[in-house]
Design a protein around this motif. Sequence first.
Motif, PDB file in Angstrom:
ATOM      1  N   PHE A  25      -4.016  -3.661   4.028  1.00  0.00           N
ATOM      2  CA  PHE A  25      -4.156  -2.249   3.687  1.00  0.00           C
ATOM      3  C   PHE A  25      -5.038  -1.575   4.726  1.00  0.00           C
ATOM      4  O   PHE A  25      -5.937  -2.203   5.277  1.00  0.00           O
ATOM      5  N   SER A  26      -4.816  -0.294   4.944  1.00  0.00           N
ATOM      6  CA  SER A  26      -5.674   0.445   5.875  1.00  0.00           C
ATOM      7  C   SER A  26      -6.964   0.831   5.156  1.00  0.00           C
ATOM      8  O   SER A  26      -7.017   0.883   3.923  1.00  0.00           O
ATOM      9  N   ALA A  27      -7.991   1.139   5.934  1.00  0.00           N
ATOM     10  CA  ALA A  27      -9.286   1.524   5.368  1.00  0.00           C
ATOM     11  C   ALA A  27      -9.192   2.840   4.609  1.00  0.00           C
ATOM     12  O   ALA A  27     -10.002   3.113   3.729  1.00  0.00           O
ATOM     13  N   ALA A  28      -8.194   3.674   4.919  1.00  0.00           N
ATOM     14  CA  ALA A  28      -8.033   4.970   4.262  1.00  0.00           C
ATOM     15  C   ALA A  28      -7.301   4.874   2.921  1.00  0.00           C
ATOM     16  O   ALA A  28      -7.193   5.864   2.204  1.00  0.00           O
ATOM     17  N   THR A  29      -6.824   3.686   2.560  1.00  0.00           N
ATOM     18  CA  THR A  29      -6.110   3.502   1.294  1.00  0.00           C
ATOM     19  C   THR A  29      -7.074   3.690   0.133  1.00  0.00           C
ATOM     20  O   THR A  29      -8.151   3.089   0.104  1.00  0.00           O
ATOM     21  N   ASN A  30      -6.681   4.515  -0.856  1.00  0.00           N
ATOM     22  CA  ASN A  30      -7.582   4.696  -1.993  1.00  0.00           C
ATOM     23  C   ASN A  30      -7.336   3.628  -3.055  1.00  0.00           C
ATOM     24  O   ASN A  30      -6.322   2.931  -3.049  1.00  0.00           O
ATOM     25  N   ALA A  32      -6.670   3.880  -6.205  1.00  0.00           N
ATOM     26  CA  ALA A  32      -5.504   4.115  -7.061  1.00  0.00           C
ATOM     27  C   ALA A  32      -4.243   3.522  -6.434  1.00  0.00           C
ATOM     28  O   ALA A  32      -3.403   2.942  -7.134  1.00  0.00           O
ATOM     29  N   THR A  33      -4.116   3.604  -5.114  1.00  0.00           N
ATOM     30  CA  THR A  33      -2.969   3.012  -4.422  1.00  0.00           C
ATOM     31  C   THR A  33      -3.013   1.491  -4.504  1.00  0.00           C
ATOM     32  O   THR A  33      -1.969   0.846  -4.656  1.00  0.00           O
ATOM     33  N   LEU A  34      -4.204   0.909  -4.424  1.00  0.00           N
ATOM     34  CA  LEU A  34      -4.343  -0.543  -4.587  1.00  0.00           C
ATOM     35  C   LEU A  34      -3.882  -0.963  -5.982  1.00  0.00           C
ATOM     36  O   LEU A  34      -3.194  -1.969  -6.143  1.00  0.00           O
ATOM     37  N   LYS A  35      -4.242  -0.182  -6.984  1.00  0.00           N
ATOM     38  CA  LYS A  35      -3.838  -0.487  -8.357  1.00  0.00           C
ATOM     39  C   LYS A  35      -2.328  -0.390  -8.519  1.00  0.00           C
ATOM     40  O   LYS A  35      -1.720  -1.202  -9.219  1.00  0.00           O
ATOM     41  N   GLU A  36      -1.719   0.607  -7.865  1.00  0.00           N
ATOM     42  CA  GLU A  36      -0.258   0.727  -7.909  1.00  0.00           C
ATOM     43  C   GLU A  36       0.400  -0.492  -7.274  1.00  0.00           C
ATOM     44  O   GLU A  36       1.428  -0.971  -7.750  1.00  0.00           O
ATOM     45  N   SER A  37      -0.205  -1.015  -6.210  1.00  0.00           N
ATOM     46  CA  SER A  37       0.309  -2.221  -5.561  1.00  0.00           C
ATOM     47  C   SER A  37       0.226  -3.422  -6.501  1.00  0.00           C
ATOM     48  O   SER A  37       1.144  -4.240  -6.566  1.00  0.00           O
ATOM     49  N   VAL A  38      -0.873  -3.514  -7.244  1.00  0.00           N
ATOM     50  CA  VAL A  38      -1.028  -4.603  -8.223  1.00  0.00           C
ATOM     51  C   VAL A  38       0.050  -4.491  -9.294  1.00  0.00           C
ATOM     52  O   VAL A  38       0.679  -5.486  -9.666  1.00  0.00           O
ATOM     53  N   ARG A  69     -12.082   6.595  -4.535  1.00  0.00           N
ATOM     54  CA  ARG A  69     -12.719   6.041  -3.338  1.00  0.00           C
ATOM     55  C   ARG A  69     -11.706   5.311  -2.482  1.00  0.00           C
ATOM     56  O   ARG A  69     -10.703   4.810  -2.964  1.00  0.00           O
ATOM     57  N   THR A  70     -12.009   5.227  -1.175  1.00  0.00           N
ATOM     58  CA  THR A  70     -11.123   4.515  -0.259  1.00  0.00           C
ATOM     59  C   THR A  70     -11.599   3.084  -0.079  1.00  0.00           C
ATOM     60  O   THR A  70     -12.737   2.752  -0.386  1.00  0.00           O
ATOM     61  N   LEU A  71     -10.726   2.271   0.455  1.00  0.00           N
ATOM     62  CA  LEU A  71     -11.057   0.873   0.708  1.00  0.00           C
ATOM     63  C   LEU A  71     -12.211   0.767   1.698  1.00  0.00           C
ATOM     64  O   LEU A  71     -13.092  -0.072   1.555  1.00  0.00           O
ATOM     65  N   GLY A  72     -12.224   1.639   2.688  1.00  0.00           N
ATOM     66  CA  GLY A  72     -13.319   1.653   3.661  1.00  0.00           C
ATOM     67  C   GLY A  72     -14.659   1.965   3.028  1.00  0.00           C
ATOM     68  O   GLY A  72     -15.685   1.416   3.413  1.00  0.00           O
ATOM     69  N   GLU A  73     -14.678   2.851   2.020  1.00  0.00           N
ATOM     70  CA  GLU A  73     -15.922   3.207   1.323  1.00  0.00           C
ATOM     71  C   GLU A  73     -16.396   2.094   0.402  1.00  0.00           C
ATOM     72  O   GLU A  73     -17.588   1.964   0.139  1.00  0.00           O
ATOM     73  N   CYS A  74     -15.476   1.295  -0.090  1.00  0.00           N
ATOM     74  CA  CYS A  74     -15.796   0.261  -1.079  1.00  0.00           C
ATOM     75  C   CYS A  74     -16.185  -1.071  -0.446  1.00  0.00           C
ATOM     76  O   CYS A  74     -16.635  -1.966  -1.155  1.00  0.00           O
TER      77      CYS A  74
END
Length: 116
Positions: A25-30, A32-38, A69-74
């Motif tokens: 995933f890119s660092a800009a991925t939020n 919510a998008t990660l959850k949709e992937s799950v 939040r984005t993946l980069g922030e987390c």
Amino acid sequence: MAGEQDQFEVRFRLTDGSDIGPKSFSAATNVATLKESVLAQWPKEKENGPRTVKDVKLISAGKILENSRTLGECRSPLCDMPGGVTTMHVVVQPRMEKEKNAMTQPKQNKCVCTIL
């Protein structure tokens, strides 16, 4: 090289110890998008799977991640190693039908006063 730093390898660990991923995933991925992937990759043979993104909680480095939040922030400096895979834990919180019904029905008072 900068493109590689903007990409994160993420593995989602389910409560039974099985994994989804790793996936890039890119660092800009939020979140919510990660959850949709799950949700999209959830094993069909598992019972009590999430129905919506609201049913999924992602935990990384002991913190529940917020959808905005984005993946980069987390990312955590303790957990992220160059070329490593970040493991996020998945917790499913399905809605209980009884709680749902209790919320829609008005409360009825069942107390009784007795005057002697």
